[in-house]
Design a protein around this motif. Structure first.
Motif, PDB file in Angstrom:
ATOM      1  N   LYS A  68       0.858  -1.189   0.000  1.00  0.00           N
ATOM      2  CA  LYS A  68       0.000   0.000   0.000  1.00  0.00           C
ATOM      3  C   LYS A  68       0.892   1.237   0.000  1.00  0.00           C
ATOM      4  CE  LYS A  68      -3.728  -1.964   2.763  1.00  0.00           C
ATOM      5  NZ  LYS A  68      -4.510  -1.829   3.996  1.00  0.00           N
ATOM      6  N   PHE A  69       0.544   2.215  -0.864  1.00  0.00           N
ATOM      7  CA  PHE A  69       1.288   3.466  -0.942  1.00  0.00           C
ATOM      8  C   PHE A  69       0.407   4.529  -1.562  1.00  0.00           C
ATOM      9  CE2 PHE A  69       2.118   0.906  -4.678  1.00  0.00           C
ATOM     10  CZ  PHE A  69       1.943   1.785  -5.720  1.00  0.00           C
ATOM     11  N   THR A  70       0.841   5.774  -1.464  1.00  0.00           N
ATOM     12  CA  THR A  70       0.139   6.891  -2.090  1.00  0.00           C
ATOM     13  C   THR A  70       1.158   7.676  -2.896  1.00  0.00           C
ATOM     14  OG1 THR A  70      -1.421   7.010  -0.249  1.00  0.00           O
ATOM     15  CG2 THR A  70      -1.271   8.944  -1.677  1.00  0.00           C
ATOM     16  N   LEU A  71       0.945   7.754  -4.204  1.00  0.00           N
ATOM     17  CA  LEU A  71       1.848   8.514  -5.063  1.00  0.00           C
ATOM     18  C   LEU A  71       1.606  10.013  -4.937  1.00  0.00           C
ATOM     19  CD1 LEU A  71       1.835   6.270  -8.250  1.00  0.00           C
ATOM     20  CD2 LEU A  71       3.703   6.581  -6.612  1.00  0.00           C
ATOM     21  N   LEU A  72       0.338  10.406  -4.901  1.00  0.00           N
ATOM     22  CA  LEU A  72       0.003  11.817  -4.721  1.00  0.00           C
ATOM     23  C   LEU A  72      -1.329  11.981  -3.996  1.00  0.00           C
ATOM     24  CD1 LEU A  72       0.887  14.733  -5.228  1.00  0.00           C
ATOM     25  CD2 LEU A  72      -0.550  14.698  -7.264  1.00  0.00           C
ATOM     26  N   GLU A  73      -2.427  11.487  -4.597  1.00  0.00           N
ATOM     27  CA  GLU A  73      -3.747  11.722  -4.030  1.00  0.00           C
ATOM     28  C   GLU A  73      -4.424  10.458  -3.518  1.00  0.00           C
ATOM     29  OE1 GLU A  73      -5.894  13.655  -7.143  1.00  0.00           O
ATOM     30  OE2 GLU A  73      -4.858  15.550  -6.865  1.00  0.00           O
ATOM     31  N   ASP A  74      -4.543   9.460  -4.375  1.00  0.00           N
ATOM     32  CA  ASP A  74      -5.315   8.267  -4.042  1.00  0.00           C
ATOM     33  C   ASP A  74      -4.427   7.139  -3.522  1.00  0.00           C
ATOM     34  OD1 ASP A  74      -7.692   9.472  -4.957  1.00  0.00           O
ATOM     35  OD2 ASP A  74      -7.217   8.907  -7.021  1.00  0.00           O
ATOM     36  N   PRO A  75      -4.824   6.511  -2.400  1.00  0.00           N
ATOM     37  CA  PRO A  75      -4.070   5.342  -1.936  1.00  0.00           C
ATOM     38  C   PRO A  75      -4.151   4.227  -2.985  1.00  0.00           C
ATOM     39  CG  PRO A  75      -5.652   6.069  -0.277  1.00  0.00           C
ATOM     40  CD  PRO A  75      -5.939   6.841  -1.527  1.00  0.00           C
ATOM     41  N   ILE A  76      -3.052   3.536  -3.173  1.00  0.00           N
ATOM     42  CA  ILE A  76      -2.966   2.453  -4.153  1.00  0.00           C
ATOM     43  C   ILE A  76      -2.545   1.192  -3.421  1.00  0.00           C
ATOM     44  CG2 ILE A  76      -1.753   1.612  -6.200  1.00  0.00           C
ATOM     45  CD1 ILE A  76      -1.394   4.563  -7.014  1.00  0.00           C
ATOM     46  N   LEU A 114       0.418  13.320 -12.294  1.00  0.00           N
ATOM     47  CA  LEU A 114       0.011  14.368 -11.349  1.00  0.00           C
ATOM     48  C   LEU A 114       1.140  14.697 -10.371  1.00  0.00           C
ATOM     49  CD1 LEU A 114      -3.630  13.189 -10.534  1.00  0.00           C
ATOM     50  CD2 LEU A 114      -2.958  15.198 -11.880  1.00  0.00           C
ATOM     51  N   ARG A 115       1.813  13.658  -9.893  1.00  0.00           N
ATOM     52  CA  ARG A 115       2.924  13.872  -8.953  1.00  0.00           C
ATOM     53  C   ARG A 115       4.021  14.705  -9.606  1.00  0.00           C
ATOM     54  NH1 ARG A 115       5.109  11.116  -4.314  1.00  0.00           N
ATOM     55  NH2 ARG A 115       7.335  11.554  -4.189  1.00  0.00           N
ATOM     56  N   ARG A 116       4.382  14.351 -10.825  1.00  0.00           N
ATOM     57  CA  ARG A 116       5.457  15.078 -11.511  1.00  0.00           C
ATOM     58  C   ARG A 116       5.055  16.526 -11.765  1.00  0.00           C
ATOM     59  NH1 ARG A 116      10.129  16.490 -11.263  1.00  0.00           N
ATOM     60  NH2 ARG A 116      11.025  17.248 -13.203  1.00  0.00           N
ATOM     61  N   ARG A 117       3.810  16.758 -12.159  1.00  0.00           N
ATOM     62  CA  ARG A 117       3.335  18.135 -12.361  1.00  0.00           C
ATOM     63  C   ARG A 117       3.428  18.937 -11.070  1.00  0.00           C
ATOM     64  NH1 ARG A 117      -1.523  15.948 -15.480  1.00  0.00           N
ATOM     65  NH2 ARG A 117      -0.653  15.743 -17.552  1.00  0.00           N
ATOM     66  N   SER A 118       3.043  18.340  -9.950  1.00  0.00           N
ATOM     67  CA  SER A 118       3.103  19.056  -8.665  1.00  0.00           C
ATOM     68  C   SER A 118       4.555  19.335  -8.272  1.00  0.00           C
ATOM     69  CB  SER A 118       2.374  18.287  -7.570  1.00  0.00           C
ATOM     70  OG  SER A 118       3.096  17.153  -7.161  1.00  0.00           O
ATOM     71  N   GLU A 119       5.476  18.404  -8.569  1.00  0.00           N
ATOM     72  CA  GLU A 119       6.893  18.633  -8.278  1.00  0.00           C
ATOM     73  C   GLU A 119       7.444  19.790  -9.110  1.00  0.00           C
ATOM     74  OE1 GLU A 119       8.152  14.038  -7.121  1.00  0.00           O
ATOM     75  OE2 GLU A 119       8.585  14.791  -9.129  1.00  0.00           O
ATOM     76  N   ILE A 120       7.046  19.853 -10.370  1.00  0.00           N
ATOM     77  CA  ILE A 120       7.495  20.947 -11.251  1.00  0.00           C
ATOM     78  C   ILE A 120       6.968  22.275 -10.729  1.00  0.00           C
ATOM     79  CG2 ILE A 120       7.217  21.967 -13.558  1.00  0.00           C
ATOM     80  CD1 ILE A 120       7.374  19.052 -14.642  1.00  0.00           C
ATOM     81  N   ASN A 121       5.694  22.316 -10.300  1.00  0.00           N
ATOM     82  CA  ASN A 121       5.116  23.552  -9.767  1.00  0.00           C
ATOM     83  C   ASN A 121       5.843  24.003  -8.505  1.00  0.00           C
ATOM     84  OD1 ASN A 121       3.242  23.690 -11.829  1.00  0.00           O
ATOM     85  ND2 ASN A 121       1.648  22.669 -10.648  1.00  0.00           N
TER      86      ASN A 121
END
Length: 128
Positions: A68-76, A114-121
Motif C-alpha cells: 500500500k502506498f500513495t503517489l500523490l492523491e489516491d491510496p494504491i 500528477l505527482r510530476r506536475r506538482s513537483e514541477i510547480n
C-alpha cells in the motif's frame, strides 16, 4: 519468470516513498502477515524496486506481497511477487513484479503524471 526491466518508463523517486507491505500466505484465504514498513525506490506500471530492513525470503519459491502506498492523491494497493533480492545498506533491496491489471497500471500512470506536475510547480515556486 521474465524480468520486465525494459518497460517503457520507470519513475525514480528523489526521496524514497514510504509504503507498507504484507506477506500473503497462500495456504488460506485472506491470510497475510502483519504490516511491515518499506520504501519505494522506483516504480513503473508493472513493478517497483523497494527497500526494507526485513529479510523476506521464500523457502518454497516466489514470495507474494501486498503493498500500500500513495503517489500523490489516491491510496494504491497492489499485489505481486518478489522477483529478486539483494542485501543493501543494513537491509534488502527487492524487485517487485505487480500482478497484471490494466486498470491499476493506468491509475499508476495518471498518479505519476500528477505527482510530476506538482513537483514541477513546487520547483517553479522555489525559483521565484
Amino acid at each position: 519468470m521474465l524480468y520486465k526491466r525494459n518497460e517503457y518508463f520507470r519513475y525514480t523517486f528523489g526521496k524514497p516513498l514510504e509504503a507498507e507491505f504484507r506477506i500473503v500466505v497462500d495456504d488460506g484465504p485472506g491470510r497475510e502477515s502483519r504490516p511491515g514498513d518499506c520504501q519505494l525506490i522506483d516504480i513503473s506500471p508493472g513493478g517497483a524496486k523497494l527497500f526494507t530492513k526485513f529479510n523476506i525470503s521464500g523457502e518454497h519459491g516466489a514470495v507474494r506481497l501486498r503493498i500500500k502506498f500513495t503517489l500523490l492523491e489516491d491510496p494504491i494497493e497492489v499485489s505481486g511477487v518478489i522477483v529478486w533480492r539483494k542485501p543493501y545498506s543494513g537491509g534488502y533491496m527487492y524487485g517487485y513484479d505487480f500482478d497484471e491489471d490494466a486498470m491499476l497500471e493506468q491509475v499508476i500512470v495518471e498518479e505519476l503524471k500528477l505527482r510530476r506536475r506538482s513537483e514541477i510547480n513546487v520547483e517553479e515556486v522555489k525559483l521565484d
